[in-house]
Structures are given as structure tokens and as C-alpha cells.
Design an enzyme around this catalytic site. Sequence first.
Site, PDB file in Angstrom:
ATOM      1  N   ARG A  15     -54.605 -72.423 -24.414  1.00 12.87           N
ATOM      2  CA  ARG A  15     -53.191 -72.005 -24.347  1.00 12.87           C
ATOM      3  C   ARG A  15     -52.417 -72.935 -23.407  1.00 12.87           C
ATOM      4  NH1 ARG A  15     -49.480 -70.953 -20.585  1.00 12.87           N
ATOM      5  NH2 ARG A  15     -51.091 -69.932 -19.342  1.00 12.87           N
ATOM      6  N   ASP A  16     -52.710 -72.875 -22.120  1.00  9.60           N
ATOM      7  CA  ASP A  16     -51.940 -73.663 -21.153  1.00  9.60           C
ATOM      8  C   ASP A  16     -52.151 -75.150 -21.415  1.00  9.60           C
ATOM      9  OD1 ASP A  16     -50.292 -74.171 -19.034  1.00  9.60           O
ATOM     10  OD2 ASP A  16     -51.389 -72.957 -17.596  1.00  9.60           O
ATOM     11  N   HIS A 207     -54.091 -69.582 -10.110  1.00  6.98           N
ATOM     12  CA  HIS A 207     -53.820 -70.417 -11.298  1.00  6.98           C
ATOM     13  C   HIS A 207     -53.158 -71.696 -10.779  1.00  6.98           C
ATOM     14  CE1 HIS A 207     -52.354 -70.725 -15.648  1.00  6.98           C
ATOM     15  NE2 HIS A 207     -51.528 -71.567 -15.044  1.00  6.98           N
ATOM     16  N   HIS A 209     -52.225 -75.659 -10.930  1.00 12.15           N
ATOM     17  CA  HIS A 209     -52.055 -76.918 -11.665  1.00 12.15           C
ATOM     18  C   HIS A 209     -52.335 -78.060 -10.680  1.00 12.15           C
ATOM     19  CE1 HIS A 209     -50.469 -75.632 -15.627  1.00 12.15           C
ATOM     20  NE2 HIS A 209     -50.293 -74.496 -14.965  1.00 12.15           N
ATOM     21  N   CYS A 240     -46.742 -77.128 -18.300  1.00  9.82           N
ATOM     22  CA  CYS A 240     -45.796 -76.159 -18.867  1.00  9.82           C
ATOM     23  C   CYS A 240     -44.615 -76.923 -19.437  1.00  9.82           C
ATOM     24  CB  CYS A 240     -45.331 -75.180 -17.799  1.00  9.82           C
ATOM     25  SG  CYS A 240     -44.099 -74.015 -18.430  1.00  9.82           S
ATOM     26  N   ASN A 249     -53.820 -77.747 -15.676  1.00  6.41           N
ATOM     27  CA  ASN A 249     -54.520 -76.879 -14.726  1.00  6.41           C
ATOM     28  C   ASN A 249     -55.690 -77.641 -14.134  1.00  6.41           C
ATOM     29  OD1 ASN A 249     -53.432 -74.971 -16.962  1.00  6.41           O
ATOM     30  ND2 ASN A 249     -53.782 -73.683 -15.178  1.00  6.41           N
TER      31      ASN A 249
HETATM   32  P1  HMG Z   1     -34.664 -65.926 -26.733  1.00  4.08           P
HETATM   33  O1  HMG Z   1     -34.028 -67.035 -27.523  1.00  4.08           O
HETATM   34  O2  HMG Z   1     -33.918 -65.427 -25.534  1.00  4.08           O
HETATM   35  O3  HMG Z   1     -35.060 -64.693 -27.669  1.00  4.08           O
HETATM   36  O4  HMG Z   1     -36.106 -66.400 -26.285  1.00  4.08           O
HETATM   37  P2  HMG Z   1     -34.241 -63.742 -28.591  1.00  4.08           P
HETATM   38  O5  HMG Z   1     -34.850 -62.397 -28.462  1.00  4.08           O
HETATM   39  O6  HMG Z   1     -32.760 -63.897 -28.346  1.00  4.08           O
HETATM   40  O7  HMG Z   1     -34.577 -64.313 -30.064  1.00  4.08           O
HETATM   41  C1  HMG Z   1     -34.149 -65.590 -30.481  1.00  4.08           C
HETATM   42  C2  HMG Z   1     -35.040 -66.083 -31.613  1.00  4.08           C
HETATM   43  O8  HMG Z   1     -36.383 -66.174 -31.180  1.00  4.08           O
HETATM   44  C3  HMG Z   1     -35.075 -65.156 -32.824  1.00  4.08           C
HETATM   45  O9  HMG Z   1     -35.314 -65.976 -33.965  1.00  4.08           O
HETATM   46  C4  HMG Z   1     -36.298 -64.320 -32.599  1.00  4.08           C
HETATM   47  O10 HMG Z   1     -36.832 -63.832 -33.816  1.00  4.08           O
HETATM   48  C5  HMG Z   1     -37.232 -65.331 -31.990  1.00  4.08           C
HETATM   49  P3  HMG Z   1     -34.122 -66.518 -34.898  1.00  4.08           P
HETATM   50  O11 HMG Z   1     -33.371 -65.283 -35.322  1.00  4.08           O
HETATM   51  O12 HMG Z   1     -33.288 -67.441 -34.031  1.00  4.08           O
HETATM   52  O13 HMG Z   1     -34.838 -67.240 -35.992  1.00  4.08           O
HETATM   53  N1  HMG Z   1     -38.239 -64.713 -31.102  1.00  4.08           N
HETATM   54  C6  HMG Z   1     -39.569 -64.825 -31.293  1.00  4.08           C
HETATM   55  N2  HMG Z   1     -40.300 -65.453 -32.229  1.00  4.08           N
HETATM   56  C7  HMG Z   1     -41.645 -65.357 -32.118  1.00  4.08           C
HETATM   57  N3  HMG Z   1     -42.267 -64.668 -31.133  1.00  4.08           N
HETATM   58  C8  HMG Z   1     -41.570 -64.042 -30.197  1.00  4.08           C
HETATM   59  C9  HMG Z   1     -40.165 -64.094 -30.253  1.00  4.08           C
HETATM   60  N4  HMG Z   1     -39.178 -63.585 -29.482  1.00  4.08           N
HETATM   61  C10 HMG Z   1     -38.022 -63.967 -30.016  1.00  4.08           C
HETATM   62  N5  HMG Z   1     -42.209 -63.385 -29.223  1.00  4.08           N
HETATM   63  C11 HMG Z   1     -38.391 -66.050 -25.599  1.00  4.08           C
HETATM   64  C12 HMG Z   1     -36.932 -65.594 -25.462  1.00  4.08           C
HETATM   65  C13 HMG Z   1     -39.183 -65.434 -24.473  1.00  4.08           C
HETATM   66  C14 HMG Z   1     -38.932 -65.594 -26.936  1.00  4.08           C
HETATM   67  C15 HMG Z   1     -38.432 -67.590 -25.514  1.00  4.08           C
HETATM   68  O14 HMG Z   1     -37.774 -67.982 -24.349  1.00  4.08           O
HETATM   69  C16 HMG Z   1     -39.819 -68.155 -25.530  1.00  4.08           C
HETATM   70  O15 HMG Z   1     -40.541 -68.016 -26.501  1.00  4.08           O
HETATM   71  N6  HMG Z   1     -40.205 -68.860 -24.453  1.00  4.08           N
HETATM   72  C17 HMG Z   1     -41.509 -69.512 -24.397  1.00  4.08           C
HETATM   73  C18 HMG Z   1     -42.057 -69.374 -23.033  1.00  4.08           C
HETATM   74  C19 HMG Z   1     -43.431 -70.010 -22.957  1.00  4.08           C
HETATM   75  O16 HMG Z   1     -44.286 -69.817 -23.809  1.00  4.08           O
HETATM   76  N7  HMG Z   1     -43.663 -70.778 -21.864  1.00  4.08           N
HETATM   77  C20 HMG Z   1     -44.949 -71.330 -21.590  1.00  4.08           C
HETATM   78  C21 HMG Z   1     -45.926 -70.275 -21.164  1.00  4.08           C
HETATM   79  S1  HMG Z   1     -45.692 -69.700 -19.492  1.00  4.08           S
HETATM   80  C22 HMG Z   1     -46.589 -70.843 -18.538  1.00  4.08           C
HETATM   81  O17 HMG Z   1     -47.042 -71.832 -19.036  1.00  4.08           O
HETATM   82  C23 HMG Z   1     -46.831 -70.528 -17.089  1.00  4.08           C
HETATM   83  C24 HMG Z   1     -48.246 -70.010 -16.819  1.00  4.08           C
HETATM   84  O18 HMG Z   1     -49.218 -70.929 -17.267  1.00  4.08           O
HETATM   85  C25 HMG Z   1     -48.436 -69.773 -15.316  1.00  4.08           C
HETATM   86  C26 HMG Z   1     -48.000 -70.984 -14.473  1.00  4.08           C
HETATM   87  O19 HMG Z   1     -48.597 -72.049 -14.614  1.00  4.08           O
HETATM   88  O20 HMG Z   1     -47.038 -70.822 -13.731  1.00  4.08           O
HETATM   89  C27 HMG Z   1     -48.504 -68.681 -17.533  1.00  4.08           C
HETATM   90 MG    MG Z   2     -49.938 -72.650 -16.171  1.00  4.05          MG
END
Ligand code: HMG
Ligand code: MG
Length: 302
Positions: A15-16, A207, A209, A240, A249
Amino acid sequence: MTLPRRVRLVEVGPRDGLQNEARPVPVDAKVALIDALTAAGHAAVEAGSFVSPKWVPQMANTDQVMARIERKPGVAYPVLVPNKQGMNGAVEAKCEEIAVFTAASEAFCRKNTNCSIDESFERFAPVMEAAQKHGMRVRGYVSTVVACPYDGKVAPAKVAEVSARLFAMGCYEVSLGDTIGVGTPAECVAMIEAVAEKVPREKIAGHFHDTYGQSLANILAVMERGIAVFDTAVAGLGGCPYAKGASGNVGTEDVVYMLNGLGIEHGVDLDAVARAGRDICAALGREPASKVAQALKAKLAA
Ligand code: HMG
Ligand code: MG
């Protein structure tokens, strides 16, 4: 120096690690990677995320990945879920564990999920309700626990506040992410100590990086403070997409090698995980970032 006798590793490479790849990784390669990591002895392999494919196209095939991996009994395959829509995907894919994610800095939370920290918790409410209904375990992530790429230094008290909210909401564990890998041991210890005032130490995961090469030092420092769960990524893959310049990571191979040297149990076979890393790196056309993986290259080729 008091260190834990046993550490639990959560493999986050699929995933990450893969969420940051320039090109989407085919389902076959992801399934092969996850199955190889399971075979290497991991008890938790984060398999993907149900997020918007417009935001993170690399995770768009998580439903197919979940349908095809070999789910070994006793092994957890958590997936990231940001909202109810993501939860629907996780339920359809018959996931048994999810991870919700928020941040300790407002700017990163907004860049990553298009909402404030408070709004992220509002989105979690129906997710937690559904998780309870379907008997799914929920892990919680806090990002930017040391610093934010947009807001700068983050106060340990803020990390503690967000962590306590996740724990109170029902997360069985809170994983603290140094998203941009800038933390050094003393800062990480101070942050962990602040969180430990509100969340039991055995419910806290690290966690890290490795952007500045501090991960192993940070892990050792917080292990001395009773932290015994760490997220690692095979070959040190990843980063990210919403934290520019952040590297992967800490490499699973690097952590496993260090734990082996310290005589700390973890259940993961070093050569097997290094082979899994070698194969996914070959599929991606890159060298592993993990130093131990590089050192083992000749041995594995022999
Ligand atoms: P948004 O644009 O605010 O969402 O995104 P919305 O509710 O307004 O919906 C907009 C569109 O997104 C719509 O589609 C929804 O259907 C779709 P459209 O009508 O435009 O075709 N949608 C989705 N589609 C699939 N799955 C969903 C979903 N939700 C809405 N769940 C949202 C908000 C959170 C969805 C967006 O910002 C997003 O997907 N962000 C991705 C964040 C991400 O994955 N980041 C990386 C992981 S976190 C990380 O890496 C950190 C970590 O490792 C720890 C660390 O290292 O710190 C965990
Ligand atoms: Mg991470």
C-alpha cells in the site's frame, strides 16, 4: 537499555510502497508481492486502499487484489478507508480489517483528504458503525507526527490529542506516521511520550519514513520506550503522493536485520522478504532502497 522481547511488524509495502509509483502496478504483481510477504512470515500485510482513483490511481485495483490474494488464516490484510464510500468497497471485498487515516496538521489533512481534521473524524463515524456491524477491526493512522510539509513542526500535544480521539473512537491501535521522514530520535521519543500519556503504549505503533535516514535510530529509540509495533515496507518502497519529496518507509529488510542482531523475535524470514523485495523491484524496474536488501543481492542471486 530495556528492549521488547518480541516486536510485531506491519508490512505496508503493497500500500504505502506502491501508492507512490509513477505507473500503476498490475494486479498480478501486487498479488505475487502480497502472497510472498505472507509466505515470508508477516502476520499483517497492508494490501491496498479504497480511496478515490482520481486522487491515488495506483490503488484503483485494490478490489481485484483482495479477491485474488491467498488469505492465510491468522494473517491480517488491512486496507485504507477514508470515508463511507471506501468502507462500502472494503465490505464488498470482504476485508476483515481496515485502517482509517487522519493527520496532526491541518494543512496535510486537507492536501491528503480534502477535509479538516475534525471533518475527517465526521467521515469516520459511519465507517466505525459499519466496521462494528461487519465485525471488522480498525487501525488508526496519524500522519505528520513530527512535522508537516506545509505547516512545519508539529506539537507532540497535538499528536497526542488526535491519537486519543482515534483510540477513543475504537481503533485497536494507533500508528504514528513521520510522513516526511524528518524526525530524529529525541523528537520521536518526546512525541511518543506525549501520546503515551493518552494511549496505552501497547496500542501505539511507529510508522517511520526514511527520507533523512533516521528510521532505524528512531525505531531503536522508541523501542526503548516500550513501543513494540512497527510499520515497514519491503525494499524501502514508497512515499506519500501528498507529501512531496518524502521517501519510502523504513525497509522491512533493514528492520528485520536489526531485530535479528538484537535477538528480538518478529517472525519474518529475512531472505524470503528480501526475495519478495527483489522481485517487486524487478517488476518496477528499480533498485531497492533498503541497504540490507542491497547487501543481500549477491547472496540471493547465488
Ligand atoms: P473528495 O474529492 O473530497 O471526495 O475526496 P468527495 O466525497 O467530494 O467525492 C468526490 C469524488 O470522489 C466522487 O467521484 C466520489 O465518488 C469519489 P466523482 O463523482 O467525482 O466521479 N470518491 C471515492 N471514490 C472511491 N473511493 C472512495 C471515494 N470517496 C469519494 N473512498 C477523498 C476525499 C478522501 C476520497 C480523497 O481525498 C482521497 O481519496 N484521498 C486519497 C488519500 C490517500 O490515499 N493518501 C495516501 C494514503 S495516507 C498516507 O500515505 C499516510 C500514511 O502512510 C501514514 C504516514 O506516512 O503519515 C497512512
Ligand atoms: Mg506512510
